[in-house]
Design a protein around this motif. Structure first.
Motif: not given
Lengths: 76, 76, 76, 76, 76, 76, 76
Positions: D60-76
């Protein structure tokens, strides 16, 4: 959990020696004389601690909070 | 989804050991004693964990939230 | 602890020589003539102090607060 | 266009596996369990994916948003 | 001390030549034609000054305030 | 000039392929499906374009606005 | 001095060719078609200018304001 967490810990450290790690690797030690909501710190008898354990005196000091990584309050 | 997501996860981790990865590569482990809305954390019995798995004791610690990349709460 | 900690220390340093460490390693010394809530500083008779202790004159100066790591007020 | 664009995409990805690229090059994959308006993310069964395609478990993990470049949601 | 410190010093420098040190090492000199609360500056007859004292003309210029380390107003 | 400049250009690019240059050098291309006031972008059929003109598929994507240097809307 | 300094200079440059220096060293030139209070710029017929004076066409472009060091409006 209170939004005043940092305030509480710093309040309890008032007048005591704290250890501060700064971005870029500097380590500062000094007697905590004040702080504010930006984590700006006022220290007395501050000294910079180098990797080999030696320290050089810095006297009274204001440290801008945005340079701080960690603050170690004194052991209780 | 609640804006209090981080608060909820951290609340459930209160008093438990969390693992924290910081910008610049430092890894810290300690018992979570408090946090606030900036993700500033108060830890007890904190230790810095090095790449080779060794750890050095840091005692009580305030970590400024803006240095944090990830927080791993304890396994449930 | 007051949110005006930095203000108080800087107020007491008004007209006196302060030493300022900047991000990137620059060290500036000068007579404090003003400051604001961003820790922007106005200095007179400012000089840049190099590692070998030599200094070069900068005259009057505005230093943007977000470049500052530490400010040493004059010894009291 | 709605200001809630990121919220909508993340909402649809709730409980699904997302891929996250962080500043500094880290790539994280995990089941999205929560997020907030800072793009802070809560992940379960998270793992760090290395360049050679291998992964190491992060739990389990909390990721701070300001470190994020991109998020890929799952293919629909 | 006034929160308008920078404003006051810049106001007095209006129409005069100021020297500006930027993050990254660039040094700019030009006639101050305007500024705002972000320390954004408008300069005329601006020139970039290199380490060896040579300068190359930049003409009229807007400098974004967040790139500025120091501003030297003209000697009074 | 409107404060909604970016919104207007992005609105006109809705559903079309945009080219995005990120801090750190990454170049992304994809069909614009959404954006918000932070310049966070939602892309479909996104791909990363490398220096030699080759591209690798990224699928659907949220790009955090603070990583963006430039956005090229499609030619009109 | 007005807080709208940048707005005024940019307003006068509307429809004209401006030169933009970005953090990281990129130099962009293009016809200014819009801007907002973040100094986000919309350019047409934009081109990237390299050190050796050559330029490569970028077409229409949104530049995020926080990447900008300096903007040179056209000579008057």
């Amino acid at each position: 959990m209170s939004v005043d967490m940092a305030v509480k810990v710093l309040d309890e450290s008032f007048g005591k020696v704290v250890l501060i790690k700064l971005k870029g690797g500097k380590v500062i030690r000094g007697s905590l004389q004040g702080f504010d909501q930006h984590m700006n710190l006022a220290l007395e008898k501050a000294e910079e601690v180098s990797d080999d354990g030696q320290s050089s005196s810095l006297g009274t000091l204001i440290v801008r909070g945005d340079n701080i990584i960690m603050i170690s309050p004194p052991p209780t």
